[in-house]
Design a protein around this motif. Structure first.
Motif, mmCIF file in Angstrom:
data_model
loop_
_atom_site.group_PDB
_atom_site.id
_atom_site.type_symbol
_atom_site.label_atom_id
_atom_site.label_comp_id
_atom_site.label_asym_id
_atom_site.label_seq_id
_atom_site.Cartn_x
_atom_site.Cartn_y
_atom_site.Cartn_z
ATOM 1 N N LYS A 37 20.235 52.179 10.884
ATOM 2 C CA LYS A 37 20.810 52.757 12.104
ATOM 3 C C LYS A 37 21.659 51.781 12.917
ATOM 4 N N VAL A 38 21.830 50.545 12.446
ATOM 5 C CA VAL A 38 22.542 49.536 13.233
ATOM 6 C C VAL A 38 23.996 49.952 13.455
ATOM 7 N N GLU A 39 24.489 49.696 14.662
ATOM 8 C CA GLU A 39 25.879 49.987 15.016
ATOM 9 C C GLU A 39 26.654 48.707 15.306
ATOM 10 N N ASP A 40 25.969 47.698 15.799
ATOM 11 C CA ASP A 40 26.602 46.423 16.123
ATOM 12 C C ASP A 40 26.732 45.593 14.843
ATOM 13 N N VAL A 46 21.839 39.684 10.699
ATOM 14 C CA VAL A 46 20.517 39.197 11.104
ATOM 15 C C VAL A 46 19.436 40.085 10.498
ATOM 16 N N LEU A 47 19.654 41.390 10.531
ATOM 17 C CA LEU A 47 18.709 42.329 9.928
ATOM 18 C C LEU A 47 18.647 42.136 8.418
ATOM 19 N N GLU A 48 19.799 41.917 7.788
ATOM 20 C CA GLU A 48 19.841 41.709 6.343
ATOM 21 C C GLU A 48 19.105 40.435 5.956
ATOM 22 N N SER A 86 16.361 59.741 13.736
ATOM 23 C CA SER A 86 17.324 59.172 14.682
ATOM 24 C C SER A 86 16.881 57.778 15.109
ATOM 25 N N ARG A 87 17.849 56.969 15.548
ATOM 26 C CA ARG A 87 17.505 55.626 16.015
ATOM 27 C C ARG A 87 16.618 55.729 17.241
ATOM 28 N N LEU A 88 15.664 54.808 17.335
ATOM 29 C CA LEU A 88 14.698 54.827 18.430
ATOM 30 C C LEU A 88 14.941 53.678 19.400
ATOM 31 N N SER A 92 20.401 45.756 20.632
ATOM 32 C CA SER A 92 20.036 44.584 21.442
ATOM 33 C C SER A 92 18.529 44.377 21.439
ATOM 34 N N PHE A 93 17.767 45.488 21.472
ATOM 35 C CA PHE A 93 16.320 45.340 21.432
ATOM 36 C C PHE A 93 15.853 44.858 20.060
ATOM 37 N N SER A 94 16.526 45.299 19.006
ATOM 38 C CA SER A 94 16.124 44.842 17.671
ATOM 39 C C SER A 94 16.259 43.326 17.564
ATOM 40 N N LEU A 95 17.263 42.751 18.223
ATOM 41 C CA LEU A 95 17.420 41.292 18.251
ATOM 42 C C LEU A 95 16.271 40.639 19.008
#
Length: 335
Positions: A37-40, A46-48, A86-88, A92-95
């Motif tokens: 769901k990442v948009e940025d 970082v997620l990868e 859907s994204r929850l 920025s919070f995932s970071l």
């Protein structure tokens, strides 16, 4: 000469390896959804990096468990995450979430290295530590770049070296209280941040939980987290120091279940355990009596909360048993 890798795993090694496996299966589920769901596009690498690290850890652990004839834990699977939901949480919070996980990961890996004896296990946790440090660097640098990194408060540089000369240094109830030490400020700041992260996470989980008892459990946790945030923030504010912000706005209004109740309960239980550890460290590092007793007064509340969570998990057969010693009494009773 016997190979070192043929030496039997110790109880400590079984414990840290088993725990690492469970945590990495949970990480794969959570981070996979974040990545879906990442948009940025700055957050995506970082997620990868995080997902790749967890998958590498699991590959090593599966091979080791098979070689040792150690039952591979179930942990968490694709059944515990709905990739189409859907994204929850915001990017920025995932970071912020990953940065907090990296801190916990560094502490756990460092401890595991100290507990481990076999060279292959030690080498594995050195690689786990390297991944956690790498994740910390990636999240910190990107948060600084994007302006979302919250620094601890600044204080004046001491004029000279000094020593404690009076018992007043320990006082906290009667008369004037001495100013907070740099370490006490750090502990208060950290505990506000971790409670704020936990509160946002638990609010998202409460929005999407399927079972009423799980939803109510999360709502109770939200209230506890907010109470602790307010208590610690008030202490800093009374010293004319800023309290860190919370991230309530990092949550969407989606109510579509993303994660299973099982993995959400596990996640909150793990964060509670980390929080208890933080309070213990804060107690030992806070000479001012009022602070130490404040932490001590909060521990029973979260211990009881953790126990109630464990009971929910046991009732639903969600709590996987860690490795245990043989029950000699039961073995002796066998015919």
């Amino acid at each position: 000469m016997e190979k070192k890798t043929n030496i039997q795993l110790t109880a400590a090694e079984m414990s840290v390896l088993w725990t690492q496996y469970i945590n990495d299966t949970a990480s794969v589920c959570v981070v996979s959804h974040f990545l879906q769901k990442v948009e940025d596009e700055e957050v995506r690498p970082v997620l990868e990096f995080t997902l790749d690290g967890s998958k590498k850890n699991l590959a090593f652990l599966r091979e080791l468990f098979q070689k040792e004839k150690f039952p591979i834990p179930l942990g968490f699977t694709k059944e515990d995450v709905n990739m189409d939901a859907s994204r929850l949480f915001s990017d920025s919070f995932s970071l912020i979430y990953l940065r907090n996980m990296s801190i916990l990961g560094m502490a756990a890996a460092s401890g595991a290295i100290g507990f481990s004896t076999r060279s292959d296990v030690v080498s594995f946790f050195k690689s786990v530590l390297k991944i956690a440090v790498g994740l910390q660097d990636l999240t910190r640098n990107l948060m600084l770049k994007q302006g979302t990194y919250i620094r601890p408060p600044y204080i004046s540089v001491p004029d000279k070296v000094d020593f404690v000369g009076k018992q007043h240094f320990l006082a906290g109830f009667m008369g004037d209280k001495r100013p907070l030490t740099a370490h006490e400020i750090t502990m208060l700041f950290n505990n506000i941040q971790t409670n704020a992260i936990g509160k946002t996470l638990i609010m998202g989980f409460a929005q999407t939980a399927k079972r009423k008892e799980v939803k109510e459990y999360f709502l109770r946790g939200k209230r506890i987290a907010q109470k602790h945030i307010d208590l610690f923030s008030d202490i800093l504010k009374k010293e004319d120091l800023p309290a860190p912000m919370t991230w309530d706005t990092a949550l969407t209004d989606s109510t579509v279940p993303v994660f299973s109740d099982k993995i959400m309960m596990f996640h909150i239980s793990a964060m509670i355990a980390a929080g208890i550890g933080n309070y213990g460290a804060s107690m030992s590092g806070s000479p001012r009596r009022d602070l130490a007793l404040r932490y001590a007064s909060l521990v029973p509340e979260i211990v009881l909360y953790a126990e109630d969570g464990a009971n929910i998990m046991i009732n639903h057969s969600w709590l996987e048993e860690p490795p245990q010693t043989d029950d000699r009494d039961q073995i002796i009773k066998k015919e």
